[in-house]
Design an enzyme around this catalytic site. Sequence first.
Site, mmCIF file in Angstrom:
data_model
loop_
_atom_site.group_PDB
_atom_site.id
_atom_site.type_symbol
_atom_site.label_atom_id
_atom_site.label_comp_id
_atom_site.label_asym_id
_atom_site.label_seq_id
_atom_site.Cartn_x
_atom_site.Cartn_y
_atom_site.Cartn_z
ATOM 1 N N TRP A 1 12.743 7.491 -2.973
ATOM 2 C CA TRP A 1 11.431 8.136 -2.870
ATOM 3 C C TRP A 1 11.495 9.648 -2.864
ATOM 4 O O TRP A 1 10.470 10.311 -2.939
ATOM 5 C CB TRP A 1 10.753 7.664 -1.578
ATOM 6 C CG TRP A 1 11.680 7.719 -0.399
ATOM 7 C CD1 TRP A 1 12.408 6.668 0.107
ATOM 8 C CD2 TRP A 1 12.049 8.863 0.388
ATOM 9 N NE1 TRP A 1 13.203 7.100 1.155
ATOM 10 C CE2 TRP A 1 12.998 8.452 1.348
ATOM 11 C CE3 TRP A 1 11.670 10.199 0.378
ATOM 12 C CZ2 TRP A 1 13.578 9.298 2.278
ATOM 13 C CZ3 TRP A 1 12.243 11.067 1.303
ATOM 14 C CH2 TRP A 1 13.186 10.614 2.234
ATOM 15 N N ASN A 2 12.687 10.223 -2.721
ATOM 16 C CA ASN A 2 12.727 11.680 -2.506
ATOM 17 C C ASN A 2 12.468 12.483 -3.776
ATOM 18 O O ASN A 2 11.749 13.468 -3.757
ATOM 19 C CB ASN A 2 14.047 12.091 -1.834
ATOM 20 C CG ASN A 2 15.266 11.698 -2.623
ATOM 21 O OD1 ASN A 2 15.244 10.733 -3.390
ATOM 22 N ND2 ASN A 2 16.344 12.422 -2.460
ATOM 23 N N GLU B 1 26.224 10.490 -13.039
ATOM 24 C CA GLU B 1 25.023 10.476 -13.867
ATOM 25 C C GLU B 1 25.004 11.803 -14.619
ATOM 26 O O GLU B 1 25.797 12.696 -14.362
ATOM 27 C CB GLU B 1 23.785 10.332 -12.978
ATOM 28 C CG GLU B 1 23.867 9.061 -12.155
ATOM 29 C CD GLU B 1 22.572 8.663 -11.474
ATOM 30 O OE1 GLU B 1 22.220 9.301 -10.478
ATOM 31 O OE2 GLU B 1 21.934 7.710 -11.964
ATOM 32 N N LYS C 1 13.501 -0.638 -10.383
ATOM 33 C CA LYS C 1 12.770 -0.846 -9.133
ATOM 34 C C LYS C 1 12.559 0.498 -8.439
ATOM 35 O O LYS C 1 13.505 1.117 -7.953
ATOM 36 C CB LYS C 1 13.549 -1.757 -8.176
ATOM 37 C CG LYS C 1 12.697 -2.116 -6.964
ATOM 38 C CD LYS C 1 13.492 -2.554 -5.775
ATOM 39 C CE LYS C 1 13.709 -1.483 -4.752
ATOM 40 N NZ LYS C 1 12.518 -0.868 -4.164
ATOM 41 N N SER D 1 0.842 -1.198 0.000
ATOM 42 C CA SER D 1 0.000 0.000 0.000
ATOM 43 C C SER D 1 0.873 1.242 0.000
ATOM 44 O O SER D 1 1.916 1.282 0.663
ATOM 45 C CB SER D 1 -0.884 0.029 1.243
ATOM 46 O OG SER D 1 -1.697 -1.125 1.252
ATOM 47 N N CYS E 1 19.404 15.003 -1.970
ATOM 48 C CA CYS E 1 20.793 14.598 -1.732
ATOM 49 C C CYS E 1 21.719 15.803 -1.673
ATOM 50 O O CYS E 1 22.596 15.881 -0.829
ATOM 51 C CB CYS E 1 21.249 13.590 -2.772
ATOM 52 S SG CYS E 1 20.676 13.925 -4.431
ATOM 53 N N GLU F 1 24.868 6.567 -5.982
ATOM 54 C CA GLU F 1 24.678 7.964 -5.560
ATOM 55 C C GLU F 1 24.087 7.895 -4.168
ATOM 56 O O GLU F 1 22.940 7.484 -3.983
ATOM 57 C CB GLU F 1 23.747 8.658 -6.565
ATOM 58 C CG GLU F 1 23.916 10.160 -6.548
ATOM 59 C CD GLU F 1 23.122 10.816 -5.430
ATOM 60 O OE1 GLU F 1 23.667 10.894 -4.299
ATOM 61 O OE2 GLU F 1 21.982 11.222 -5.680
HETATM 62 O O1 TXE Z 1 16.927 4.580 1.811
HETATM 63 P P1 TXE Z 1 17.210 3.177 1.120
HETATM 64 P P2 TXE Z 1 15.776 4.952 2.845
HETATM 65 C C1 TXE Z 1 19.347 8.594 2.603
HETATM 66 C C2 TXE Z 1 18.760 9.624 3.562
HETATM 67 C C3 TXE Z 1 17.649 8.864 4.210
HETATM 68 C C4 TXE Z 1 18.258 7.476 4.311
HETATM 69 C C5 TXE Z 1 17.285 6.331 4.453
HETATM 70 O O2 TXE Z 1 19.726 9.974 4.514
HETATM 71 O O3 TXE Z 1 17.332 9.376 5.457
HETATM 72 O O4 TXE Z 1 18.988 7.331 3.120
HETATM 73 O O5 TXE Z 1 16.314 6.340 3.402
HETATM 74 C C6 TXE Z 1 16.051 0.235 -2.028
HETATM 75 N N1 TXE Z 1 19.065 -3.928 -1.701
HETATM 76 N N2 TXE Z 1 18.830 8.723 1.257
HETATM 77 O O6 TXE Z 1 15.732 3.972 3.955
HETATM 78 O O7 TXE Z 1 16.749 2.052 1.994
HETATM 79 C C7 TXE Z 1 14.765 0.840 -1.541
HETATM 80 O O8 TXE Z 1 13.671 -0.042 -1.754
HETATM 81 C C8 TXE Z 1 18.718 -3.203 -2.769
HETATM 82 C C9 TXE Z 1 19.590 9.565 0.389
HETATM 83 O O9 TXE Z 1 14.535 5.132 2.086
HETATM 84 O O10 TXE Z 1 18.637 3.205 0.695
HETATM 85 C C10 TXE Z 1 14.708 2.110 -2.390
HETATM 86 O O11 TXE Z 1 14.232 1.785 -3.703
HETATM 87 N N3 TXE Z 1 17.911 -2.126 -2.711
HETATM 88 C C11 TXE Z 1 19.216 9.353 -0.995
HETATM 89 C C12 TXE Z 1 16.179 2.537 -2.446
HETATM 90 O O12 TXE Z 1 16.925 1.348 -2.167
HETATM 91 C C13 TXE Z 1 17.460 -1.742 -1.501
HETATM 92 C C14 TXE Z 1 17.801 9.170 -1.333
HETATM 93 C C15 TXE Z 1 16.583 3.598 -1.432
HETATM 94 O O13 TXE Z 1 16.231 3.188 -0.151
HETATM 95 C C16 TXE Z 1 17.803 -2.460 -0.337
HETATM 96 C C17 TXE Z 1 17.112 8.327 -0.363
HETATM 97 C C18 TXE Z 1 18.634 -3.593 -0.468
HETATM 98 N N4 TXE Z 1 19.011 -4.334 0.593
HETATM 99 C C19 TXE Z 1 17.628 8.167 0.890
HETATM 100 N N5 TXE Z 1 17.208 -1.866 0.717
HETATM 101 C C20 TXE Z 1 19.955 10.225 -1.945
HETATM 102 N N6 TXE Z 1 21.103 9.745 -2.389
HETATM 103 O O14 TXE Z 1 19.529 11.301 -2.279
HETATM 104 C C21 TXE Z 1 16.504 -0.815 0.241
HETATM 105 N N7 TXE Z 1 16.656 -0.744 -1.105
#
Ligand code: TXE
Length: 469
Positions: free
Chosen positions: A139-140, A450, A163, A13, A272, A238
Amino acid sequence: MQNGQGNNRDMISVYNPVDGSLVGTVQAGTAHDVDEAVRETGDAFLSWSRTDPPERSKILFSAAGRIRADQKNLATLLTREQGKPLKESMNEIAGFARVLEYYASISGMLRGDYGVSRQYGHMMVRREPIGVCAAIIPWNLPALIMSWKIGPVLASGNTMVLKPSSTAPLTCLALVGHLYEAGLPPSVVRIVTGSGDEVGEALARHQDIRALSFTGAVRTGIRVAEIAAPTLKKTILELGGSDAMIVCQDADPDLAAKGAVSGRFFNCGQTCTAIKRVFVDKKISDQFIRRVCEYAGALKVGNGLEKGVDMGPVHTMSQRDALHSQVEETITREMATVLCGGTLPDSSSCMGSFYHPTILTDVDPDAPVMNNEVFGPVLPISTFDSLEEAITRANATRYGLGASIWTHDMRIISKATEELKAGIVWVNQHLRIPPEVPFGGTKFSGIGRENGRYALEQYLEEKTILIQP
Ligand code: TXE
């Protein structure tokens, strides 16, 4: 639905962070779905890689046109699932179209090389697409970050499995729908929705995926790189940042204050390359901090679909809790002075994961908000006496994504742009990312670049051909 298979699937969901209401559902994909998607995109590779670049461009241009025409609907969906204000979503959707157009315009531009030698004959270098590529999207900025991955992959003749994040997958699905309607064969791009543990790791592990571009947290990126390593796929990471903004004595304090507020509170601070630490020259700090507080105080926080809203909620409750504990620890340990914010809104009157714009001064260099990425609307401001001190403190982080220097003094610009350890250094601006130039970080901010023609290089391999006539 994109995962393909039958009924009775587990569903995920997707909730609106404004009030927790349901926005939609997607399938919880499995490793089996990844296998299928990789097989399909692998089968499509030969034909797509041999499609003339102008033909590929035509599809990308057409998709960009459709997306522009549907901008309002797509932006509304993005705001509902992600939380950002509609005006930011509108820009993000336009940004997606712009990136597609950019890659459509340079598709086929990276040509090979040719030389001739008496000893070796005709020496040719072909640049060939590498095969099935994968992208893991956060998601950001789901739409924009997806464009940075899908644009160069498709323009260079590769196919792709994507994904999206499980908390913001809907706009990504809708965007791919527009690509299909523009004539992209569905087997060239497949989306598999689902969790990082299941779908993300299956992508990293898959031996038929030749390149993987990941955007997300450092610890997840390291895990992805470890899992991907035995398959020797190219891995582009990244991983966020802790960007410093250095405001020098000659900077216009008003312009710099506006820059600090937009560079920090855009997207509720969840970007980021947001400004995550400010260092301001002591001589202008009072004036600068006063203006920052005024501009931050004027931000209208609320439901991004409502008129005039400047900042929405933090994307999820768990993100907000993580953010608040960084701030709370900093305050409890008396490592900063709170000028505004720093508290949670009253939960009885507010359902959403909102967080007040927060400004901290007199920040201890060892405070949690200075040493970990602060992914939300919290701005720590410190003062400095000398440029050397400011640059040293700006570099005192494991991250190295972006940094900015605010001055018109060419000697300072020259020194700072050379000495700041970051993938991108701005002068008198921050957080601007044009598609034409490379984007990515040093140190723990990641590996690879990128955007720009540099991104095409990540998805092409050189083949040397020596012809003895
Ligand atoms: O990130 P995740 P989260 C940073 C930011 C934030 C923190 C946690 O500090 O507070 O990360 O965010 C996928 N194998 N950034 O928990 O988990 C997940 O489904 C493969 C900075 O949301 O890293 C999603 O599609 N993939 C950042 C993606 O990874 C996996 C932007 C990011 O999620 C996985 C976002 C696994 N084991 C968060 N686990 C930026 N660089 O701007 C999760 N994912």
